[in-house]
Structures are given as structure tokens and as C-alpha cells.
Write an enzyme that holds these catalytic residues in place. Structure first.
Site, short mmCIF file in Angstrom:
data_model
loop_
_atom_site.label_atom_id
_atom_site.label_comp_id
_atom_site.label_asym_id
_atom_site.label_seq_id
_atom_site.Cartn_x
_atom_site.Cartn_y
_atom_site.Cartn_z
N PRO A 7 15.68 1.24 0.46
CA PRO A 7 16.11 -0.16 0.38
C PRO A 7 16.88 -0.62 1.62
O PRO A 7 17.03 -1.82 1.84
CB PRO A 7 17.03 -0.18 -0.86
CG PRO A 7 16.67 1.03 -1.64
CD PRO A 7 16.24 2.05 -0.63
N GLU A 26 19.84 10.50 -4.83
CA GLU A 26 20.56 9.41 -4.16
C GLU A 26 20.02 9.15 -2.75
O GLU A 26 20.44 8.20 -2.09
CB GLU A 26 22.07 9.70 -4.09
CG GLU A 26 22.73 9.98 -5.45
CD GLU A 26 22.42 8.90 -6.49
OE1 GLU A 26 22.63 7.72 -6.19
OE2 GLU A 26 21.95 9.27 -7.59
N ARG A 51 -6.06 -1.30 3.79
CA ARG A 51 -7.01 -2.41 3.59
C ARG A 51 -7.19 -3.26 4.84
O ARG A 51 -8.11 -4.07 4.92
CB ARG A 51 -6.62 -3.27 2.39
CG ARG A 51 -5.24 -3.85 2.46
CD ARG A 51 -4.84 -4.57 1.17
NE ARG A 51 -5.58 -5.81 0.99
CZ ARG A 51 -6.52 -6.01 0.08
NH1 ARG A 51 -6.87 -5.07 -0.75
NH2 ARG A 51 -7.14 -7.17 -0.01
N ASP A 81 -7.34 -12.90 2.37
CA ASP A 81 -6.18 -12.57 1.54
C ASP A 81 -5.05 -13.57 1.72
O ASP A 81 -4.90 -14.16 2.79
CB ASP A 81 -5.62 -11.19 1.92
CG ASP A 81 -6.47 -10.06 1.38
OD1 ASP A 81 -7.29 -10.32 0.50
OD2 ASP A 81 -6.29 -8.93 1.86
N1 4HQ Z 1 14.06 3.96 -3.04
N2 4HQ Z 1 11.76 0.51 -0.85
C1 4HQ Z 1 16.02 5.40 -3.43
C2 4HQ Z 1 13.72 2.63 -3.04
C3 4HQ Z 1 12.83 2.02 -2.03
C4 4HQ Z 1 12.64 0.64 -1.83
C5 4HQ Z 1 13.50 4.99 -2.18
C6 4HQ Z 1 15.02 4.45 -4.03
C7 4HQ Z 1 14.54 5.95 -1.63
C8 4HQ Z 1 16.30 7.47 -2.22
N3 4HQ Z 1 12.05 2.64 -1.15
N4 4HQ Z 1 15.37 6.47 -2.71
N5 4HQ Z 1 13.22 -0.35 -2.48
O1 4HQ Z 1 14.20 1.91 -3.89
O2 4HQ Z 1 11.41 1.72 -0.43
#
Ligand code: 4HQ
Length: 249
Positions: free
Chosen positions: A87, A114, A152, A167
Site C-alpha cells: 500500500p 505485517e 493484456r 478498453d
Molecule cells: N498488501 N497493493 C500488506 C497490500 C497491497 C496493496 C501487500 C498488504 C503487502 C504486506 N499490495 N502486505 N494494497 O495491501 O499491493
């Protein structure tokens, strides 16, 4: 294009090779997918891949050592960028998918718990990428989304009829509405223009709908995009018809 995915859940990620557009891309040899499980590089009896966070607190962190080995194993055959799904990363959008599609390969790093030891990011990661502002249980779904969006766009993956140029987002706009038979469904009919056979009128209607829906639902996309004079005319028409239909005059 070669995708190498570092993941504790290889079978989850490998499911993209079994179906749909990505499955066909694998069959055609346009993309290949290989996974690397950090657990295979764990040396203790329990094959431990996580450990408690320095500083305390809830949850576990993926251990650096076996992760490092898995990434370096993937690097042996894939010279591409290492992308960590999280994130905290740069938001994935169609423009970024397009840039990634011009790479020869990518190594996708999926975290669980985590997350991963920050020093892995410092040492090995070229780009951190987020698929959206929500929390997943792991990076695998993010990696699968990225692979799908990128694959794609590669030449030969989509047929003429499903061309990426048709698209939504290809030209920075949302998609127009689509209809198929029957002509009438529970009292709702198909817009007459779509049955007119006039291809210029149909193209104009679709563009107007795409502009209008983007204006209504995602105005920030319009602000990020210059409209041509003819697009301005179409959107003004849509806005005027909308204002009249909602009696704002
Ligand atoms: N995560 N976009 C936490 C995500 C995520 C997202 C991946 C959760 C990494 C450790 N990955 N882990 N949003 O939420 O890519």
C-alpha cells in the site's frame, strides 16, 4: 515477458496461468511465470519465514535471509526490475501498466504478515507498487492484478475484437455502456442509435457516453487529461442534457 514471483503461496499466483487472457498468453509463449518460495530457502527444522518485529507490537515480519536468497535465485534468470507490492507503493494505473509492459521481465515480491524487513526494500527493490488504498492479506493478489493488467497489453495477447485500444482507460476515460440482445429487457430498451447501423453516429454516441460518465463518476480523470475541441463539444452536449433532465435550469 518473464514474470518471476517471490511468494509463500506459489499455487495461488500460478492460478493465473490456468485461465482466461493470461492463461492464453502463457500457452502462446508471450508470458512465462515462475514462482520462488522463500520457505524453500529456510534452513531451520520448522522452515521459519517470519519473526517478531524489533520494537515489539502485534504481528510478524517476513525474515530477510530466505527472502534475499529467493530474490537472488529469481535474478539468475530474470534481469528485470524487482517490484514490491504494498500500500506504500506508487498507485498502479493504466499508464504504469503500459510502462511495465515494455520491460523484458519483472520480479514481483509478495509480502505476508505485517510486511518484509525494510532492508530488503533498500537492497533489492526497484519499485514499490500499490493496487489500491485497501489492505490485503498478502501481495499475491496485487501481483496477479499487475500481471493481468500488463499481460493484456503485450502484442498478440488480445485478438482484434478485444483490442486493448477499446478498453476503458486506454485513452484515459471510463468505458461507454454496452448492450446485447434482447432489444428489450424488463421494459428497458437498447439506445436507438446502437441499432441505426450508422457507424459514425455510434462512435460519436460512445465517445460522448465515455466523456459524460467520466465527468459524473471520476472528474479527477478529466482534470488529468486535455480534451480536444470535438471532445469538449460532446461533453458539453452531455452536461446540457444532464442538466435539463435534472431540471437544474
Ligand atoms: N498488501 N497493493 C500488506 C497490500 C497491497 C496493496 C501487500 C498488504 C503487502 C504486506 N499490495 N502486505 N494494497 O495491501 O499491493
Amino acid at each position: 515477458m518473464q514474470f518471476d514471483v517471490v511468494t509463500l503461496f506459489p499455487e495461488l499466483v500460478e492460478s493465473v496461468v490456468h485461465s482466461g487472457v493470461t492463461g492464453r498468453a502463457v500457452e502462446r509463449g508471450i508470458i512465462s511465470l515462475k514462482s520462488w518460495n522463500p520457505r524453500d530457502y529456510a534452513t531451520d527444522v520448522h522452515r521459519t519465514v517470519d519473526d517478531r518485529p524489533y520494537g515489539g507490537g502485534p504481528g510478524m515480519v517476513m525474515k530477510a535471509d530466505c527472502l534475499l536468497q529467493a530474490i537472488r535465485a529469481a535474478r539468475q534468470t530474470n534481469p528485470g526490475k524487482v517490484v514490491y507490492l504494498s500500500p506504500q507503493g506508487v498507485p498502479l494505473n493504466q499508464a504504469l501498466a503500459g510502462k511495465l509492459a515494455s520491460e523484458d521481465g519483472l520480479i514481483l515480491l509478495c509480502g505476508r504478515y505485517e510486511g518484509i524487513d525494510e532492508r530488503i526494500i533498500a537492497l533489492e527493490v526497484d519499485m514499490e507498487c500499490s493496487i489500491g488504498d485497501y489492505v490485503l492479506s498478502g501481495g499475491e493478489l496485487g501481483a496477479m492484478v499487475l500481471i493481468d493488467a500488463v499481460a493484456r497489453l503485450l502484442p498478440g495477447v488480445l485478438g482484434h475484437n478485444e483490442s486493448a485500444a477499446q478498453d476503458s482507460f486506454f485513452d484515459g476515460l471510463l468505458d461507454c455502456p454496452h448492450y446485447t440482445r434482447p432489444e428489450e429487457l424488463e421494459g428497458l430498451s437498447v439506445p436507438a442509435v446502437l441499432k441505426s447501423g450508422n457507424h459514425a453516429d455510434i462512435a460519436r454516441w460512445r465517445k460522448k457516453q465515455a466523456l459524460g460518465r467520466t465527468w459524473q463518476r471520476r472528474p479527477e480523470l478529466l482534470r488529468a487529461r486535455q480534451l480536444t475541441d470535438s471532445e469538449r463539444v460532446l461533453l458539453d452536449e452531455y452536461v446540457n442534457e444532464f442538466d435539463r433532465s435534472t431540471e437544474l435550469h
